[in-house]
Design an enzyme around this catalytic site. Structure first.
Site, PDB file in Angstrom:
ATOM      1  N   HIS A   1      -2.943  -4.068  -8.192  1.00 33.01           N
ATOM      2  CA  HIS A   1      -2.501  -2.757  -8.666  1.00 33.01           C
ATOM      3  C   HIS A   1      -1.741  -1.896  -7.509  1.00 33.01           C
ATOM      4  O   HIS A   1      -0.674  -1.313  -7.807  1.00 33.01           O
ATOM      5  CB  HIS A   1      -3.964  -1.917  -8.677  1.00 33.01           C
ATOM      6  CG  HIS A   1      -3.879  -0.420  -9.363  1.00 33.01           C
ATOM      7  ND1 HIS A   1      -3.373  -0.175 -10.567  1.00 33.01           N
ATOM      8  CD2 HIS A   1      -4.426   0.664  -8.758  1.00 33.01           C
ATOM      9  CE1 HIS A   1      -3.270   1.128 -10.592  1.00 33.01           C
ATOM     10  NE2 HIS A   1      -3.958   1.669  -9.609  1.00 33.01           N
ATOM     11  N   PHE A   2      -2.083  -1.895  -6.319  1.00 26.38           N
ATOM     12  CA  PHE A   2      -1.458  -1.428  -5.331  1.00 26.38           C
ATOM     13  C   PHE A   2      -0.305  -2.380  -4.675  1.00 26.38           C
ATOM     14  O   PHE A   2      -0.417  -2.891  -3.612  1.00 26.38           O
ATOM     15  CB  PHE A   2      -2.261  -1.021  -4.202  1.00 26.38           C
ATOM     16  CG  PHE A   2      -2.975   0.590  -4.574  1.00 26.38           C
ATOM     17  CD1 PHE A   2      -2.067   1.412  -4.728  1.00 26.38           C
ATOM     18  CD2 PHE A   2      -4.191   0.569  -4.721  1.00 26.38           C
ATOM     19  CE1 PHE A   2      -2.656   2.868  -5.115  1.00 26.38           C
ATOM     20  CE2 PHE A   2      -4.820   1.901  -5.119  1.00 26.38           C
ATOM     21  CZ  PHE A   2      -4.174   2.671  -5.369  1.00 26.38           C
TER      22      PHE A   2
END
Lengths: 160, 135
Positions: free
Chosen positions: B105-106
């Site tokens: 996600h990051f």
């Protein structure tokens, strides 16, 4: 070492913290819009990596990072409102054109800005920033149930 | 609400190497999430997220009409916003570069250097920013 300026500005009575680097006068601007549950902190490494070629601006939304955190009865925490604050922030610091980096919550905020001011958006950098139903997988099922509740539940949602 | 394990998970699910991800991320986030009153704020925003999917058609219309040059750099192992959400940008945008990166996600945490390089190349060669280099 690249100089990063850590600054604040008052927008609609809220203190907005932002990180800024690069040549504002001559280099193209990239506006970096962060995700949940982070802040401009997520851009702490990419800002110096790009600051020799670009002007970078990364604000924290109200409720996040080092910006104001007014309580829910004093401030409407909606994506419309956060986008309105970021829009005013952009005007106040004098950004006329920019590329938008959108991640997670940055997408619904950034795309609201793009629709309002398409002439200001030079390009998009999309990093896990959703704009299509196809991107909302199983993870979203409990949240969709929450959306269908008639009132806000208290504390039963976990991000797992 | 957001226990630190859940905050940590957002950074670590889908990454190649957990050792590459600094705990500074979730410790910093958690400190801010744990401030009195912040839980209510985050719940309001979770709730208001429902305002976004109904706007997708408008955003897609914006993509089609204005055709902003677009670079997609998507952590393809993200299960919050899955890679299935990255692909359709190609339907609406003509000037698009799409990279599905082997991370979560990051994506900046594990692939920040690559993403910075892709941004730099994309903006300086394919976009009006080139005028600045020429100047």
């Amino acid at each position: 070492m690249t100089k990063i300026k850590n600054q604040t500005i008052t927008v609609d009575g809220q203190t907005i913290f932002y990180r800024e680097a690069g040549d504002k006068e001559n280099a193209p601007t990239i506006l970096l819009l962060h995700g949940f549950p982070t802040s401009s902190h997520m851009f702490r490494n990419v800002i110096p990596a790009l600051a020799d070629k670009f002007h970078l601006v990364a604000p924290d939304y109200p409720g996040f990072g080092y910006s104001s955190m007014p309580p829910v009865d004093k401030f409407e925490y909606t994506f419309d409102h956060l986008a309105e604050i970021v829009d005013k922030f952009i005007t106040q610091i004098g950004l006329e054109r920019y590329s938008l980096y959108v991640m997670d919550y940055g997408a619904p905020i950034g795309y609201r800005l793009a629709i309002k001011h398409p002439e200001k958006v030079e390009s998009l950098i999309v990093q896990n920033g959703n704009a299509y139903d196809e991107g909302l997988g199983e993870f979203w099922e409990p949240l969709k149930a929450y959306w269908n509740e008639s009132k806000l539940l208290d504390g039963s949602i976990h991000m797992e | 609400m957001e226990r630190i394990e859940a905050t940590r998970w957002q950074y670590t699910h889908g990454v190649k190497n957990e050792n590459a991800i600094s705990p500074d991320n979730w410790v910093h986030d958690q400190l801010l999430l744990d401030r009195p009153g912040n839980n209510e704020i985050q719940l309001q925003l979770f709730y208001d997220y429902k305002s976004n999917p109904p706007l997708y058609p408008q955003w897609q219309e914006y993509f089609r009409k204005y055709q902003p040059p677009t670079l997609v750099v998507w952590g393809r192992n993200d299960i919050i916003f899955t890679k299935e959400g990255a692909i359709p940008y190609q339907r609406d945008l003509k000037n698009i570069q799409l990279h599905l990166l082997n991370t979560g996600h990051f994506a900046l945490e594990e692939e920040g250097e690559l993403i910075a390089e892709l941004i730099s190349r994309f903006l300086l060669t394919r976009h009006k920013a080139a005028r600045w280099i020429e100047a």
